[in-house]
Design a protein around this motif. Structure first.
Motif, short mmCIF file in Angstrom:
data_model
loop_
_atom_site.label_atom_id
_atom_site.label_comp_id
_atom_site.label_asym_id
_atom_site.label_seq_id
_atom_site.Cartn_x
_atom_site.Cartn_y
_atom_site.Cartn_z
N ASN A 184 0.85 -1.18 0.00
CA ASN A 184 0.00 0.00 0.00
C ASN A 184 0.89 1.24 0.00
N ARG A 185 0.38 2.36 0.46
CA ARG A 185 1.14 3.60 0.56
C ARG A 185 1.09 4.14 1.98
N LEU A 186 1.12 3.23 2.92
CA LEU A 186 1.01 3.61 4.33
C LEU A 186 2.31 4.25 4.82
N SER A 187 2.18 5.02 5.90
CA SER A 187 3.34 5.71 6.46
C SER A 187 3.24 5.75 7.98
N GLY A 188 4.34 6.17 8.59
CA GLY A 188 4.35 6.31 10.03
C GLY A 188 4.74 5.03 10.74
N PRO A 189 4.83 5.09 12.07
CA PRO A 189 5.25 3.93 12.86
C PRO A 189 4.17 2.85 12.93
N ILE A 190 4.59 1.61 12.89
CA ILE A 190 3.69 0.49 13.08
C ILE A 190 3.33 0.41 14.57
N PRO A 191 2.05 0.31 14.92
CA PRO A 191 1.69 0.21 16.33
C PRO A 191 2.42 -0.92 17.03
N TRP A 197 4.72 -9.41 14.89
CA TRP A 197 4.03 -10.09 13.80
C TRP A 197 5.00 -10.29 12.64
N THR A 198 4.57 -11.05 11.63
CA THR A 198 5.40 -11.33 10.47
C THR A 198 5.59 -10.06 9.63
N ALA A 199 6.82 -9.77 9.27
CA ALA A 199 7.14 -8.55 8.53
C ALA A 199 6.48 -8.50 7.16
N SER A 200 6.24 -9.67 6.56
CA SER A 200 5.66 -9.70 5.21
C SER A 200 4.29 -9.05 5.14
N GLY A 207 6.66 4.51 3.40
CA GLY A 207 6.74 5.39 4.55
C GLY A 207 6.52 4.71 5.89
N LEU A 208 6.36 3.39 5.88
CA LEU A 208 6.09 2.65 7.11
C LEU A 208 7.40 2.27 7.79
N CYS A 209 7.41 2.36 9.11
CA CYS A 209 8.64 2.08 9.84
C CYS A 209 8.34 1.43 11.19
N GLY A 210 9.40 0.88 11.77
CA GLY A 210 9.27 0.24 13.08
C GLY A 210 9.07 -1.26 12.95
N SER A 211 9.25 -1.95 14.06
CA SER A 211 9.10 -3.41 14.08
C SER A 211 7.67 -3.79 13.68
N PRO A 212 7.58 -4.89 12.88
CA PRO A 212 8.59 -5.90 12.58
C PRO A 212 9.46 -5.59 11.35
#
Length: 226
Positions: A184-191, A197-200, A207-212
């Motif tokens: 997708n075109r998501l951005s910002g930190p992953i909650p 969870w699985t990174a895939s 623009g998405l960042c943070g674990s996983p």
């Protein structure tokens, strides 16, 4: 109760509806038929895959033979699940689905649907266990109100053009077992809830960042420097 699984729990929650007095059954039937009729009119079907969706019958349970429709019982037109995967359907999200209030599974993947995912979805269909809207052309934000689908096990939104952040409210979906927003075109930190969870399920969102994911989130600049 837990030993019956999620669908058993949902079925129990719907038990009173399924044993309603006979006098109330026509209204239930008409709601679900209305649901499918409006949905059919709202979807563009250039390949005529929904040719079996004809509403000129008065036979009880006639909608249960429609392509992609599974009913709670084959003689009551009460929709349990809708699966219209890979049919080349076009148009926006069909709001007519709001009249199928007892549905537990909604699959509209691999079509050409556009527009926003309605924020009212889980108000319309509160018993959903599966939502699969993957591989379409949906845009806009992921509705934070999806947390109202309390029985949700599977949420697939991958392969769209969704923007904005992953709503932190989705961490309230305690029964969630599969979550995919990749491509997708998501951005910002992953909650933080999804950090293990699985990174895939999050990949290919620039623009998405943070674990996983391995991409770390940069610190926000002080407001005075913006």
């Amino acid at each position: 109760m837990r030993k019956f699984g999620c669908l058993g729990l949902v079925g129990f929650m719907l038990f009173l509806q399924l044993i309603c007095p006979i006098s109330s059954q026509p209204a239930v039937k008409e709601d679900d038929i209305r649901c499918l009729n409006i949905t059919h009119s709202q979807l563009k079907d250039p390949q005529d895959n929904l040719y079996s969706w004809k509403f000129d019958s008065h036979t009880q349970g006639f909608t249960c033979s429609f392509l992609g429709i599974t009913c709670w019982h084959n003689d009551d037109d009460k929709v349990l699940s809708l699966s219209l995967q890979g049919l080349g359907l076009q148009g926006g999200f069909p709001s007519g689905l709001k009249y199928c209030g007892s549905m537990t599974s909604l699959v509209l993947s691999q079509n050409n649907l556009t527009g926003n995912i309605p924020k009212e979805l889980c108000h319309w269909l509160p018993y959903l266990v599966t939502i699969d809207l993957s591989h379409n052309q949906f845009t806009g934000f992921i509705p934070s109100q999806l947390y109202n689908c309390r029985y949700l096990n599977v949420l697939r939104l991958n392969g769209n053009q969704l923007t904005g952040k992953i709503p932190w409210q989705l961490a309230q979906l305690q029964r969630l077992k599969e979550f995919n927003v990749a491509d997708n075109r998501l951005s910002g930190p992953i909650p933080a809830y999804f950090s293990n969870w699985t990174a895939s399920g999050f990949q290919n969102n620039p623009g998405l960042c943070g674990s996983p994911l391995t991409k770390t989130c940069s610190k926000l600049l002080p407001s005075s420097s913006l």
